[in-house]
Design a protein around this motif. Structure first.
Motif, PDB file in Angstrom:
ATOM      1  N   ARG A 160       0.793  -1.229   0.000  1.00  0.00           N
ATOM      2  CA  ARG A 160       0.000   0.000   0.000  1.00  0.00           C
ATOM      3  C   ARG A 160       0.828   1.283   0.000  1.00  0.00           C
ATOM      4  N   VAL A 161       2.136   1.184   0.277  1.00  0.00           N
ATOM      5  CA  VAL A 161       2.957   2.396   0.346  1.00  0.00           C
ATOM      6  C   VAL A 161       4.094   2.362  -0.668  1.00  0.00           C
ATOM      7  N   LEU A 162       4.938   1.327  -0.575  1.00  0.00           N
ATOM      8  CA  LEU A 162       6.143   1.315  -1.391  1.00  0.00           C
ATOM      9  C   LEU A 162       5.839   1.141  -2.877  1.00  0.00           C
ATOM     10  N   LEU A 163       5.016   0.138  -3.212  1.00  0.00           N
ATOM     11  CA  LEU A 163       4.727  -0.103  -4.626  1.00  0.00           C
ATOM     12  C   LEU A 163       3.993   1.065  -5.276  1.00  0.00           C
ATOM     13  N   PRO A 164       2.968   1.666  -4.633  1.00  0.00           N
ATOM     14  CA  PRO A 164       2.373   2.854  -5.258  1.00  0.00           C
ATOM     15  C   PRO A 164       3.372   4.006  -5.422  1.00  0.00           C
ATOM     16  N   ALA A 165       4.259   4.170  -4.445  1.00  0.00           N
ATOM     17  CA  ALA A 165       5.231   5.251  -4.551  1.00  0.00           C
ATOM     18  C   ALA A 165       6.239   4.997  -5.661  1.00  0.00           C
ATOM     19  N   ALA A 166       6.621   3.720  -5.818  1.00  0.00           N
ATOM     20  CA  ALA A 166       7.646   3.371  -6.812  1.00  0.00           C
ATOM     21  C   ALA A 166       7.055   2.997  -8.165  1.00  0.00           C
ATOM     22  N   LEU A 167       5.726   3.008  -8.291  1.00  0.00           N
ATOM     23  CA  LEU A 167       5.088   2.514  -9.502  1.00  0.00           C
ATOM     24  C   LEU A 167       5.543   3.229 -10.773  1.00  0.00           C
ATOM     25  N   PRO A 168       5.634   4.567 -10.800  1.00  0.00           N
ATOM     26  CA  PRO A 168       6.099   5.211 -12.050  1.00  0.00           C
ATOM     27  C   PRO A 168       7.491   4.737 -12.459  1.00  0.00           C
ATOM     28  N   GLY A 169       8.405   4.636 -11.504  1.00  0.00           N
ATOM     29  CA  GLY A 169       9.745   4.160 -11.830  1.00  0.00           C
ATOM     30  C   GLY A 169       9.750   2.721 -12.287  1.00  0.00           C
TER      31      GLY A 169
END
Length: 493
Positions: A392-401
């Motif tokens: 819920r935090v890391l993957l959404p934050a890193a999704l564009p990269g």
């Protein structure tokens, strides 16, 4: 003196001048470094640059101009009846002279004397030395070859003497320029900046040259075959023309593009889950000791040559899938005929996906670890578990990269050749069955350019049209991936 030995001499001169320049600067400083404008090493480097760069420029210019001058002088020494021959025959004669000259340099003094006396067959001796001649050399060819070797030797001697003399002279000039307030650091940094500009310009100009050459040849192809027929055609049948034949064939891009995208899709379906899960584990769950061992081992896959993956697919994966499908078919229907071909989309896609795993894993791992630590700590501080933090935090934050990394990986899959050649076959057709063979754009580029061919027919020029199409496709993917990555960096850094 050979070029390599000359470069070694220049390196020795440059190193010596560097030491002398540094020593001279130290003597001028009187033991106080503040008395000098720059550090002592900059003065030595300035003198060494003067001792090497002009001489290297002279060598480069000499090696470029000297062969052209020697060629013209040798051709001028030919008899008038030879110089009156057509250009093709004259070039053939000059090629013979250069081959003879190369072979003469391999002979010892006794063999040269025997050839000069006419007691030895030059053609036979050169064949034994690994320099076969198409015809028996005539007298003027041997004389021209000796003249060629003489001028070549004289050119090397003069070049070596001139380069060493220039190096010493410029080195002395650089040493004499050293003074307490001389801005050596500024001069050295200007030279370094110029070298960086030249290096970057070479990279840019090389790319421009590649694109320009591909576009020029592709334009010749589209002058023979309509662009609409190429881009929208559904049949690929180039039909190589034989001698005197006017067969043009059919050049439809759609089957090749479909195979490229289909095999790339299967590869991404294999590489993305495994690579992404491996990146999450390495970034968030693995201990430092395990990560230091497992991550390099995973990235070893990226260093394996693609031809090895192709052999692996051809010898192991393809037969395994074929035999497995035969066994499954036998258990279900009693007919042990395999429904998966040894060369198929599935075989090529699976092996290519294994090859792409380290690309996905390494890029995704770097992107996940780049997410600010405060987001992890905040989620864990609010009571979320590690898995909930990742989801819920890391993957959404890193999704564009991550999306950008996957697009770059997809461009790598689209450009793969050797795995597809050995694992997917060369059949250009449109179908959705992953158990049947298909082919890609890169495979057909190799096929169209294989053999002793002239770039005058659409059968060979089509390779450049395929190449520029593939270039545009991968360029668009890379540009879009960089766009997404930049937006990601602007948002979270």
């Amino acid at each position: 003196m050979s070029v390599s030995l000359l470069l070694l001499c220049l390196s020795i001169v440059g190193a010596s001048v560097f030491v002398l320049g540094r020593t001279r600067a130290a003597a001028l400083s009187g033991g106080r470094s503040s008395a000098m404008h720059s550090r002592l090493g900059y003065y030595g480097a300035y003198a060494a640059i003067w001792a090497t760069l002009p001489a290297l420029a002279l060598i480069a210019a000499w090696l470029w101009i000297s062969p052209q001058v020697i060629d013209r002088l040798v051709v001028k020494s030919f008899p008038d009846e030879v110089k009156a021959l057509p250009a093709a025959e004259l070039n053939l004669s000059y090629g013979m002279v250069r081959s003879i000259a190369h072979g003469m340099r391999l002979l010892d003094d006794r063999q040269r004397a025997a050839v000069g006396d006419g007691t030895a067959d030059l053609q036979l001796i050169l064949a034994q030395k690994g320099v076969p001649l198409a015809t028996r050399p005539t007298g003027y060819m041997i004389d021209a070859a000796n003249s060629y070797n003489g001028m070549r030797h004289l050119s090397r001697v003069v070049m070596s003497a001139a380069a060493i003399a220039l190096s010493l002279g410029c080195g002395i000039f650089g040493l004499r320029a050293i003074a307490p307030r001389f801005r050596a650091r500024n001069r050295v940094e200007q030279v370094i900046l110029g070298g960086l500009i030249v290096a970057s310009s070479i990279a840019v100009l090389t790319t421009v040259g590649i694109v320009a050459s591909m576009l020029s040849e592709a334009a010749r192809f589209f002058g023979m075959v309509p662009a609409a027929e190429f881009f929208f055609g559904t049949v690929w049948d180039p039909r190589f023309a034989g001698a005197g034949s006017q067969a043009s064939g059919t050049f439809g891009l759609v089957p090749l593009l479909a195979g490229t995208l289909y095999i790339g899709l299967v590869a991404m379906l294999v590489a993305v889950p495994i690579g992404l899960f491996a990146a999450i584990y390495m970034a968030e769950y693995a201990s430092a000791r395990l990560r230091s061992v497992a991550k390099p081992m995973l990235e070893v896959l990226a260093g394996i040559p693609t031809i090895v993956y192709g052999f692996f697919a051809l010898v192991t994966v393809g037969p395994f899938l074929r035999d497995l499908s035969a066994d499954l078919n036998g258990l279900v229907t009693g007919n042990y005929a395999s429904f998966i071909e040894a060369q198929s989309v599935l075989t090529a896609g699976f092996v290519m996906g294994v090859m792409l795993i380290p690309y996905v894993s390494s890029l995704s791992d770097d992107i996940i670890t780049a997410v600010p630590r405060s987001l992890r700590d905040g989620s864990l501080g609010l009571g979320a578990t590690r898995s909930e933090t990742v989801k819920r935090v890391l993957l959404p934050a890193a999704l564009p990269g991550i999306v950008g990394a996957l697009l770059m990986t997809a461009s790598r899959a689209i450009g793969e050749t050797m795995i597809v050649v050995l694992a997917a076959g060369v059949a250009a057709r449109m179908q959705l069955d992953p158990f049947e063979p298909m082919t890609t754009v890169t495979v057909k580029i190799v096929n169209q350019l294989t053999g002793d061919l002239e770039f005058t027919s659409p059968q060979t020029l089509v390779a450049f049209a395929l190449g520029i199409t593939l270039f545009c496709l991968t360029l668009c993917l890379n540009v879009y991936a960089l766009y997404i990555v930049r937006r990601y960096r602007e948002q979270y850094e």
